[in-house]
Design an enzyme around this catalytic site. Sequence first.
Site, short mmCIF file in Angstrom:
data_model
loop_
_atom_site.label_atom_id
_atom_site.label_comp_id
_atom_site.label_asym_id
_atom_site.label_seq_id
_atom_site.Cartn_x
_atom_site.Cartn_y
_atom_site.Cartn_z
CG ASP A 27 -4.73 2.58 6.00
OD1 ASP A 27 -5.09 1.51 6.52
OD2 ASP A 27 -3.57 2.78 5.60
CG ASN A 75 -8.01 -4.75 2.15
OD1 ASN A 75 -8.71 -3.77 1.98
ND2 ASN A 75 -6.74 -4.63 2.53
CB ILE A 202 -2.13 5.52 -4.64
CG1 ILE A 202 -3.48 5.78 -5.30
CG2 ILE A 202 -1.35 4.58 -5.52
CD1 ILE A 202 -3.80 7.23 -5.36
C1 IPE Z 1 -6.03 0.47 1.62
O1 IPE Z 1 -5.51 0.22 2.86
C2 IPE Z 1 -7.37 -0.19 1.50
C3 IPE Z 1 -8.42 0.35 2.34
C4 IPE Z 1 -8.32 1.34 3.19
C5 IPE Z 1 -9.70 -0.28 2.21
P1 IPE Z 1 -4.50 -1.00 3.14
O2 IPE Z 1 -4.24 -0.97 4.60
O3 IPE Z 1 -5.05 -2.25 2.58
O4 IPE Z 1 -3.21 -0.56 2.31
P2 IPE Z 1 -1.68 -0.94 2.50
O5 IPE Z 1 -1.62 -2.44 2.63
O6 IPE Z 1 -1.22 -0.25 3.74
O7 IPE Z 1 -1.01 -0.40 1.29
C1 IPE Z 2 -8.35 0.05 6.88
O1 IPE Z 2 -7.67 -0.13 8.07
C2 IPE Z 2 -9.52 -0.89 6.72
C3 IPE Z 2 -9.34 -1.92 5.69
C4 IPE Z 2 -8.31 -2.04 4.91
C5 IPE Z 2 -10.41 -2.88 5.53
P1 IPE Z 2 -6.53 -1.23 8.25
O2 IPE Z 2 -7.18 -2.49 8.68
O3 IPE Z 2 -5.70 -1.33 7.02
O4 IPE Z 2 -5.70 -0.62 9.44
P2 IPE Z 2 -4.11 -0.63 9.60
O5 IPE Z 2 -3.55 -0.01 8.37
O6 IPE Z 2 -3.71 -2.06 9.75
O7 IPE Z 2 -3.87 0.19 10.82
MG MG Z 3 -4.06 -0.31 6.42
#
Ligand code: IPE
Ligand code: IPE
Ligand code: MG
Length: 247
Positions: A27, A75, A202
């Site tokens: 993340d 996502n 989580i």
């Molecule tokens: C969790 O991250 C999913 C992945 C890293 C693939 P998200 O960025 O989607 O989670 P939230 O929305 O902060 O909970």
């Molecule tokens: C994790 O990084 C990758 C995916 C969920 C695909 P994010 O895209 O959630 O990055 P932040 O949380 O917005 O910084």
């Molecule tokens: Mg994220």
Amino acid sequence: MAFFSNKKSDTDIHKLNIPKHIGIIMDGNGRWAKKRHLPRSSGHTQGAKVFRKIARYCSDIGVEYLTVYAFSTENWKRPDEEVNSLMRLFKEYLNEALRDFKDDSIVVRFIGDKAPFSKELQELMIKNEEESKSRDGMVLNIAMNYGSRDELVRAVKNISQNVKDGSMDIDKIDEATVSNFLYTANQPDPDLIIRPSGEYRISNFLLWQSAYSEFVIMNTLWPDFTTDDLDEAIRIFNNRNRRFGGV
Ligand code: IPE
Ligand code: IPE
Ligand code: MG
């Protein structure tokens, strides 16, 4: 030991107890790009490079199972432009980078529901699984369109179907049965789950499997994550006292 840490340490990794199964919620890609005034997609590109490096490092230090969260069932809610750029990136990876894993004898598996992906992506995932399944190295589970609740619903449906058609006895259903109906069937539960980017949640990752996992939350954003950060997480894990409900 603090739940939260970002300290660096120079402990020799080979002197530590290496967790058998590590889970990583990759993340922080978007925030990494934002800080640099770049499009979110460039954060994902950088994150993918880091993934490649960390996966090979885990294999080198003797991790037996690595599960990385790449794309959640939630996502898909992101703007089309971002989802499309992620799909392009996955395609590129499945075509090229995963071939690297061959040198490390890494077994590649995808956990999650493949059905919503394009036919091309689904075929690439299956091809990678087929080509790598007889290797003897680390098992790399890539969680794509993975959601733990979705995984549990699927398990409940499959178990119910077996009971309905008489192939399973309801009184024989136990914890092992449920585990065996998950994408991670026959794998040990994760010992350590690392979440970079400082979020304390989580986000629908391995809910059942993480019942007794140790969590390490780190401030580093995933595209900045290094092998030193991984060493640090393992060092923190080594200082934890896992009791599993005992004394
Ligand atoms: C969790 O991250 C999913 C992945 C890293 C693939 P998200 O960025 O989607 O989670 P939230 O929305 O902060 O909970
Ligand atoms: C994790 O990084 C990758 C995916 C969920 C695909 P994010 O895209 O959630 O990055 P932040 O949380 O917005 O910084
Ligand atoms: Mg994220």
